[in-house]
Design an enzyme around this catalytic site. Sequence first.
Site, PDB file in Angstrom:
ATOM      1  N   GLU A  30       6.998  -7.050   1.563  1.00  0.00           N
ATOM      2  CA  GLU A  30       6.009  -6.624   2.463  1.00  0.00           C
ATOM      3  C   GLU A  30       5.098  -7.549   1.755  1.00  0.00           C
ATOM      4  O   GLU A  30       4.823  -7.622   2.973  1.00  0.00           O
ATOM      5  CB  GLU A  30       5.290  -5.567   1.763  1.00  0.00           C
ATOM      6  CG  GLU A  30       5.977  -4.215   2.798  1.00  0.00           C
ATOM      7  CD  GLU A  30       5.495  -4.028   3.653  1.00  0.00           C
ATOM      8  OE1 GLU A  30       5.056  -4.419   4.885  1.00  0.00           O
ATOM      9  OE2 GLU A  30       5.985  -2.998   4.326  1.00  0.00           O
ATOM     10  N   LYS A  55       1.617  10.201   5.530  1.00  0.00           N
ATOM     11  CA  LYS A  55       1.739   8.404   6.102  1.00  0.00           C
ATOM     12  C   LYS A  55       2.325   7.854   5.606  1.00  0.00           C
ATOM     13  O   LYS A  55       2.561   6.549   5.282  1.00  0.00           O
ATOM     14  CB  LYS A  55      -0.309   8.259   5.426  1.00  0.00           C
ATOM     15  CG  LYS A  55      -1.423   8.385   5.973  1.00  0.00           C
ATOM     16  CD  LYS A  55      -2.155   8.124   5.792  1.00  0.00           C
ATOM     17  CE  LYS A  55      -3.699   8.023   6.530  1.00  0.00           C
ATOM     18  NZ  LYS A  55      -5.111   7.532   6.652  1.00  0.00           N
ATOM     19  N   SER A 113     -10.080   5.998  -4.931  1.00  0.00           N
ATOM     20  CA  SER A 113     -10.575   6.632  -5.288  1.00  0.00           C
ATOM     21  C   SER A 113     -10.485   7.748  -6.052  1.00  0.00           C
ATOM     22  O   SER A 113     -10.901   8.352  -6.981  1.00  0.00           O
ATOM     23  CB  SER A 113     -11.186   7.770  -3.997  1.00  0.00           C
ATOM     24  OG  SER A 113      -9.393   7.742  -3.231  1.00  0.00           O
ATOM     25  N   LYS A 165      -2.027  -1.243  -3.758  1.00  0.00           N
ATOM     26  CA  LYS A 165      -3.191  -0.284  -3.995  1.00  0.00           C
ATOM     27  C   LYS A 165      -2.502   1.027  -3.581  1.00  0.00           C
ATOM     28  O   LYS A 165      -1.351   0.896  -3.080  1.00  0.00           O
ATOM     29  CB  LYS A 165      -3.948  -0.591  -3.006  1.00  0.00           C
ATOM     30  CG  LYS A 165      -4.647   0.984  -1.737  1.00  0.00           C
ATOM     31  CD  LYS A 165      -5.338   0.835  -1.155  1.00  0.00           C
ATOM     32  CE  LYS A 165      -6.312   2.232  -0.853  1.00  0.00           C
ATOM     33  NZ  LYS A 165      -6.204   1.882   0.767  1.00  0.00           N
ATOM     34  N   TYR A 199     -14.869   1.090  -7.238  1.00  0.00           N
ATOM     35  CA  TYR A 199     -16.369   2.183  -6.868  1.00  0.00           C
ATOM     36  C   TYR A 199     -17.945   1.828  -8.546  1.00  0.00           C
ATOM     37  O   TYR A 199     -18.338   2.246  -7.527  1.00  0.00           O
ATOM     38  CB  TYR A 199     -15.991   3.303  -6.806  1.00  0.00           C
ATOM     39  CG  TYR A 199     -15.293   3.863  -5.576  1.00  0.00           C
ATOM     40  CD1 TYR A 199     -15.851   3.558  -3.997  1.00  0.00           C
ATOM     41  CD2 TYR A 199     -13.934   3.864  -6.123  1.00  0.00           C
ATOM     42  CE1 TYR A 199     -14.886   4.190  -2.861  1.00  0.00           C
ATOM     43  CE2 TYR A 199     -12.911   4.268  -4.591  1.00  0.00           C
ATOM     44  CZ  TYR A 199     -13.662   3.627  -3.118  1.00  0.00           C
ATOM     45  OH  TYR A 199     -13.108   3.979  -2.116  1.00  0.00           O
ATOM     46  N   LYS A 236       0.635  -1.255  -0.086  1.00  0.00           N
ATOM     47  CA  LYS A 236       0.266  -0.313  -0.297  1.00  0.00           C
ATOM     48  C   LYS A 236       0.618   0.965  -0.171  1.00  0.00           C
ATOM     49  O   LYS A 236       1.034   1.591   1.088  1.00  0.00           O
ATOM     50  CB  LYS A 236      -1.376  -0.165   0.676  1.00  0.00           C
ATOM     51  CG  LYS A 236      -1.509   1.255   1.498  1.00  0.00           C
ATOM     52  CD  LYS A 236      -2.671   1.295   2.254  1.00  0.00           C
ATOM     53  CE  LYS A 236      -3.727   2.315   2.435  1.00  0.00           C
ATOM     54  NZ  LYS A 236      -4.714   2.882   2.671  1.00  0.00           N
ATOM     55  N   ARG A 280     -11.218  10.059   1.631  1.00  0.00           N
ATOM     56  CA  ARG A 280     -10.244  10.862   2.848  1.00  0.00           C
ATOM     57  C   ARG A 280     -11.316  11.545   3.080  1.00  0.00           C
ATOM     58  O   ARG A 280     -12.025  12.311   4.224  1.00  0.00           O
ATOM     59  CB  ARG A 280      -9.430  11.212   2.875  1.00  0.00           C
ATOM     60  CG  ARG A 280      -8.066  10.282   3.081  1.00  0.00           C
ATOM     61  CD  ARG A 280      -6.415  10.957   2.962  1.00  0.00           C
ATOM     62  NE  ARG A 280      -5.592   9.738   2.652  1.00  0.00           N
ATOM     63  CZ  ARG A 280      -4.687  10.277   3.014  1.00  0.00           C
ATOM     64  NH1 ARG A 280      -4.045  11.038   2.598  1.00  0.00           N
ATOM     65  NH2 ARG A 280      -3.862   8.791   2.472  1.00  0.00           N
TER      66      ARG A 280
HETATM   67  C1  PBG Z   1      -8.217   3.599   5.480  1.00  0.00           C
HETATM   68  C2  PBG Z   1      -8.306   3.232   3.993  1.00  0.00           C
HETATM   69  C3  PBG Z   1      -7.529   3.877   2.966  1.00  0.00           C
HETATM   70  C4  PBG Z   1      -7.646   3.864   1.878  1.00  0.00           C
HETATM   71  C5  PBG Z   1      -8.503   2.457   2.018  1.00  0.00           C
HETATM   72  N1  PBG Z   1      -8.532   2.499   3.468  1.00  0.00           N
HETATM   73  C6  PBG Z   1      -7.488   5.513   2.905  1.00  0.00           C
HETATM   74  C7  PBG Z   1      -5.404   5.819   3.318  1.00  0.00           C
HETATM   75  O1  PBG Z   1      -4.832   4.981   3.752  1.00  0.00           O
HETATM   76  O2  PBG Z   1      -5.783   6.539   3.797  1.00  0.00           O
HETATM   77  C8  PBG Z   1      -7.981   4.826   1.064  1.00  0.00           C
HETATM   78  C9  PBG Z   1      -8.990   3.733  -0.499  1.00  0.00           C
HETATM   79  C10 PBG Z   1      -9.272   4.907  -1.692  1.00  0.00           C
HETATM   80  O3  PBG Z   1      -8.807   6.168  -1.726  1.00  0.00           O
HETATM   81  O4  PBG Z   1     -10.279   4.697  -2.564  1.00  0.00           O
HETATM   82  N2  PBG Z   1      -6.422   2.582   5.542  1.00  0.00           N
END
Ligand code: PBG
Length: 335
Positions: A242, A226, A283, A257, A322, A204, A214
């Site tokens: 990982e 992050k 997203s 991701k 989505y 990730k 968010r």
């Molecule tokens: C929570 C999480 C996130 C997403 C999925 N689980 C946000 C992040 O890590 O900041 C993002 C999914 C998306 O952008 O569609 N940790």
Amino acid sequence: MNADLYPYPLLHRHRRNRKNAAIRALVSETQLHVSDLVYPVFITEGTQQKEAIRAMPGVYRLSLDLLVKDLEILVKNGLQAIAPFPVVPEHKKTKTATEAYNPHSLISNAISLIKKEFPELLLMTDIALDPFNSDGHDGIVGSQGEIQNDSSVEVLCKMALMHAASGADFVCPSDMMDGRIGAIRKALDLAGFENTGIMSYSAKYASAFYGPFREALSSAPKSGDKKTYQMDPANSREAILEVSADIQEGADMVMVKPAQSYLDIISKINAQFDVPIAAYQVSGEYAMLAFAIEKGVLHRENSILESLLSIKRAGARMIWTYFTKELIEKKLCAF
Ligand code: PBG
């Protein structure tokens, strides 16, 4: 054929395999099927709530009554898996994210209700603290602003147990703390949840493409970013590290991701490991397409399908998107 035209005999005319729809279908290597799809949904408290999300045209925050209505049709038409994400009101967020493992919360109610209404539908639930944490981070923030690893893992284990007890089929840690897969596997097994799976968000990345998510959940970090836990987009070798750690610790599936900017990572992991790979069209990737489509810049169905087909071709076994609802409603994938 004009024999003088080519310097050598033209044995291979690749266009023969593309000359009509039938031959194209016969040689097609990759198809998008409804069983490839995992549907991420945003849920909110109350009843009869359907709130548009500015950054994600066509996506809504739904109260559970309306979500169940949507799911009735989608499940009937082949939907196999959903991933619910709760909107948590600001006053329920704390520094220690206690709401994350509250057995009487929106997410626990959602899990048990959906499991009761749709026993066959797979529930893949997010394990991370950001929607519940007043700091907006996936882990607990210490006094120096650092994201604490081990105390976060303790809370993540409690959260995973609550989800398993509520009826989650797979818990999906998306927090990127070290050692959390092993700790969660142990906690689940000790509590008798050895049949609850773990889908780890292993690779990730610290991505700008999570912005709209968010915004949808009001879960952005209150300070900092992050980057001390999510991966550097510049790197691919640590994705391998990982993934292999998570498999050793007991992950049943791993995720890459975002998906579209990380097709090389999907492909590498597919070549090296044998666990099923999930890819999340996040997203921001959704938003790029949705806004370009809305503006009339891209063809709706063709651009959506191409984006997903590319992710599958790269080696993803399943895709979180989505667009799932639209794909099913418009019968855009195979069934
Ligand atoms: C929570 C999480 C996130 C997403 C999925 N689980 C946000 C992040 O890590 O900041 C993002 C999914 C998306 O952008 O569609 N940790």
